[in-house]
Design a protein around this motif. Structure first.
Motif, PDB file in Angstrom:
ATOM      1  N   LEU A 150       1.011  -1.107   0.131  1.00 37.01           N
ATOM      2  CA  LEU A 150      -0.069  -0.066  -0.119  1.00 37.01           C
ATOM      3  C   LEU A 150       0.695   1.197   0.025  1.00 37.01           C
ATOM      4  N   PRO A 151       0.195   2.388  -0.613  1.00 35.57           N
ATOM      5  CA  PRO A 151       1.262   3.438  -0.814  1.00 35.57           C
ATOM      6  C   PRO A 151       1.809   3.919   0.588  1.00 35.57           C
ATOM      7  N   ARG A 152       1.006   3.789   1.764  1.00 37.58           N
ATOM      8  CA  ARG A 152       1.828   4.348   2.993  1.00 37.58           C
ATOM      9  C   ARG A 152       2.247   3.312   3.667  1.00 37.58           C
ATOM     10  N   SER A 153       2.428   1.969   3.372  1.00 38.67           N
ATOM     11  CA  SER A 153       3.073   0.907   4.030  1.00 38.67           C
ATOM     12  C   SER A 153       4.486   1.277   4.606  1.00 38.67           C
ATOM     13  N   THR A 154       4.986   2.390   4.015  1.00 44.84           N
ATOM     14  CA  THR A 154       6.319   2.749   4.183  1.00 44.84           C
ATOM     15  C   THR A 154       6.521   4.223   4.870  1.00 44.84           C
ATOM     16  N   HIS A 155       7.547   4.675   5.261  1.00 42.94           N
ATOM     17  CA  HIS A 155       7.930   5.834   5.795  1.00 42.94           C
ATOM     18  C   HIS A 155       7.509   7.060   4.945  1.00 42.94           C
ATOM     19  N   SER A 156       7.577   6.840   3.643  1.00 39.71           N
ATOM     20  CA  SER A 156       6.964   7.791   2.787  1.00 39.71           C
ATOM     21  C   SER A 156       6.333   7.324   1.865  1.00 39.71           C
ATOM     22  N   ARG A 157       5.169   7.955   0.994  1.00 34.25           N
ATOM     23  CA  ARG A 157       4.386   7.280   0.447  1.00 34.25           C
ATOM     24  C   ARG A 157       4.942   6.738  -1.018  1.00 34.25           C
ATOM     25  N   THR A 158       4.761   5.839  -1.582  1.00 35.66           N
ATOM     26  CA  THR A 158       5.149   5.039  -2.813  1.00 35.66           C
ATOM     27  C   THR A 158       3.715   5.070  -3.781  1.00 35.66           C
ATOM     28  N   ASP A 159       4.064   5.498  -5.090  1.00 29.59           N
ATOM     29  CA  ASP A 159       2.927   5.487  -5.988  1.00 29.59           C
ATOM     30  C   ASP A 159       2.545   4.185  -6.121  1.00 29.59           C
ATOM     31  N   ARG A 160       1.092   3.867  -6.282  1.00 30.57           N
ATOM     32  CA  ARG A 160       0.562   2.537  -6.605  1.00 30.57           C
ATOM     33  C   ARG A 160       1.222   2.347  -7.972  1.00 30.57           C
ATOM     34  N   GLU A 161       1.470   0.824  -8.051  1.00 25.72           N
ATOM     35  CA  GLU A 161       2.118   0.366  -9.421  1.00 25.72           C
ATOM     36  C   GLU A 161       0.833   0.555 -10.295  1.00 25.72           C
ATOM     37  N   ALA A 162      -0.296   0.352 -10.059  1.00 25.85           N
ATOM     38  CA  ALA A 162      -1.226   0.617 -11.271  1.00 25.85           C
ATOM     39  C   ALA A 162      -1.086   1.781 -11.790  1.00 25.85           C
ATOM     40  N   ALA A 163      -0.901   2.972 -10.982  1.00 18.87           N
ATOM     41  CA  ALA A 163      -0.911   4.435 -11.430  1.00 18.87           C
ATOM     42  C   ALA A 163       0.527   4.525 -12.406  1.00 18.87           C
ATOM     43  N   ARG A 164       1.572   3.787 -12.029  1.00 17.98           N
ATOM     44  CA  ARG A 164       2.659   3.719 -12.862  1.00 17.98           C
ATOM     45  C   ARG A 164       2.596   3.017 -14.053  1.00 17.98           C
ATOM     46  N   GLY A 165       1.468   2.119 -14.196  1.00 17.54           N
ATOM     47  CA  GLY A 165       1.247   1.204 -15.423  1.00 17.54           C
ATOM     48  C   GLY A 165       1.942   0.017 -15.463  1.00 17.54           C
ATOM     49  N   LYS A 166       2.912  -0.389 -14.460  1.00 20.47           N
ATOM     50  CA  LYS A 166       3.470  -1.571 -14.790  1.00 20.47           C
ATOM     51  C   LYS A 166       4.078  -2.013 -13.089  1.00 20.47           C
ATOM     52  N   GLN A 167       4.248  -3.393 -13.059  1.00 21.33           N
ATOM     53  CA  GLN A 167       4.749  -3.877 -11.833  1.00 21.33           C
ATOM     54  C   GLN A 167       6.353  -3.584 -11.672  1.00 21.33           C
ATOM     55  N   SER A 168       6.899  -3.376 -10.511  1.00 20.89           N
ATOM     56  CA  SER A 168       8.258  -3.309 -10.488  1.00 20.89           C
ATOM     57  C   SER A 168       9.107  -4.671 -10.426  1.00 20.89           C
ATOM     58  N   GLY A 169      10.362  -4.685 -11.090  1.00 21.84           N
ATOM     59  CA  GLY A 169      10.793  -6.089 -10.795  1.00 21.84           C
ATOM     60  C   GLY A 169      10.892  -6.837  -9.617  1.00 21.84           C
ATOM     61  N   ARG A 170      11.018  -6.180  -8.266  1.00 22.80           N
ATOM     62  CA  ARG A 170      11.086  -6.693  -6.798  1.00 22.80           C
ATOM     63  C   ARG A 170       9.281  -6.978  -6.826  1.00 22.80           C
ATOM     64  N   THR A 171       8.350  -6.583  -7.056  1.00 26.55           N
ATOM     65  CA  THR A 171       7.094  -7.058  -7.002  1.00 26.55           C
ATOM     66  C   THR A 171       6.944  -8.411  -7.725  1.00 26.55           C
ATOM     67  N   GLN A 172       7.276  -8.505  -8.930  1.00 26.47           N
ATOM     68  CA  GLN A 172       7.282  -9.662  -9.823  1.00 26.47           C
ATOM     69  C   GLN A 172       7.918 -10.712  -9.062  1.00 26.47           C
ATOM     70  N   GLU A 173       8.996 -10.521  -8.703  1.00 26.05           N
ATOM     71  CA  GLU A 173       9.881 -11.434  -8.023  1.00 26.05           C
ATOM     72  C   GLU A 173       9.186 -11.963  -6.831  1.00 26.05           C
ATOM     73  N   ILE A 174       9.003 -11.269  -5.912  1.00 25.16           N
ATOM     74  CA  ILE A 174       8.138 -11.507  -4.667  1.00 25.16           C
ATOM     75  C   ILE A 174       7.021 -12.432  -4.980  1.00 25.16           C
ATOM     76  N   GLN A 175       6.037 -11.968  -5.706  1.00 26.52           N
ATOM     77  CA  GLN A 175       4.861 -12.850  -6.224  1.00 26.52           C
ATOM     78  C   GLN A 175       5.072 -14.029  -6.766  1.00 26.52           C
ATOM     79  N   ARG A 176       6.103 -14.127  -7.688  1.00 31.97           N
ATOM     80  CA  ARG A 176       6.465 -15.362  -8.232  1.00 31.97           C
ATOM     81  C   ARG A 176       7.087 -16.585  -7.013  1.00 31.97           C
ATOM     82  N   LEU A 177       7.842 -15.918  -5.947  1.00 27.39           N
ATOM     83  CA  LEU A 177       8.269 -16.644  -4.915  1.00 27.39           C
ATOM     84  C   LEU A 177       7.108 -16.996  -3.972  1.00 27.39           C
ATOM     85  N   ILE A 178       6.224 -16.478  -3.872  1.00 30.91           N
ATOM     86  CA  ILE A 178       5.122 -16.712  -2.969  1.00 30.91           C
ATOM     87  C   ILE A 178       4.297 -18.031  -3.679  1.00 30.91           C
ATOM     88  N   GLY A 179       4.141 -17.613  -4.694  1.00 29.59           N
ATOM     89  CA  GLY A 179       3.464 -18.852  -5.633  1.00 29.59           C
ATOM     90  C   GLY A 179       4.391 -20.144  -5.855  1.00 29.59           C
TER      91      GLY A 179
END
Length: 239
Positions: free
Chosen positions: A66-95
């Protein structure tokens, strides 16, 4: 002394709250200290196109912060138009971690999607997500059993994950952000509570660490995962 005052082999307080999301077939809110992750499993009566007519199901995961899960706001990845490499790596790891302990032929041509949303981050979000996702997955299968869709859970083993690292010259269990941001090495261990290895991710941050140090980290991880397995069973009412 660790910044938190914990012993080197002491995890943060961990809690698992099953059934947190009202509408999901299975869900769990997991807290590792100040890291909080909501895991919600959805049963879909279909599989990806490449699995049709295979007789097997599929388990996959999505991960986000979530945008305010950290110390400063991070833009939603949907707003950026793509997932970060970190996000893709982690969700693949979970699966991968969930599929490693699930008989995919045991629940028909269905897909289980486990959404792991980080509500608050203080280190160890991926390990918390895996640990909570396993509980959510089990509860989703319990829903299918209750409906008479399957006879038994196809999950045949526990899986949980924990981070370990070298901080201030000593090996420690369950890094929080204060340690993770300054450690000499860190590793994520995805294990069964019997000690079976599913995945290990380890990195030296300053200088290489020895095999002996790795074994110290692995020993701590096995202890932590055994504790998490007991908490998972308790959350499911199995002990």
């Amino acid at each position: 002394m660790r910044p938190s005052g914990r012993r080197r082999d002491q995890m943060r307080p961990v809690s698992l709250e099953p059934g947190f999301a009202k509408y999901a077939e299975g869900s769990c809110l997991i807290r590792f200290g100040e890291t909080h992750v909501l895991c919600a499993a959805t049963v879909q009566e279909r599989v990806p196109p490449w699995m049709r007519n295979s007789g097997s199901g599929w388990v996959t995961a999505e991960y986000g912060m979530l945008p305010r899960s950290t110390h400063s706001r991070t833009d939603r990845e949907a707003a950026r138009g793509k997932q970060s490499g970190r996000t893709q790596e982690i969700q693949r790891l979970i699966g991968r971690s969930l599929r490693a302990v699930t008989d995919l032929s045991g629940f028909g041509e269905r897909q289980i999607v486990v959404d792991c949303d980080v509500l608050q981050a203080d280190g160890g979000t991926r390990t918390a997500a895996i640990t909570g996702a396993w509980v959510a997955l089990q509860l989703a299968f319990a829903t299918l059993i209750e409906k008479g869709a399957i006879a038994a859970s196809p999950v045949y083993s526990h899986v949980a994950a924990i981070s370990c690292g070298i901080f201030d010259g000593q090996t420690v269990l369950d890094l929080d952000y204060a340690e993770d941001s300054k450690c000499q090495a860190d590793a994520n261990f995805v294990l069964t509570d019997a000690g079976g290895i599913i995945e290990i991710q380890g990195t030296a941050e300053t200088e290489p660490f020895s095999e002996d140090r790795f074994h110290e980290l692995f020993t701590l991880a096995k202890q932590g995962v055994a504790e998490l397995g007991a908490l998972q069973r308790k959350a499911l009412g199995h002990g």
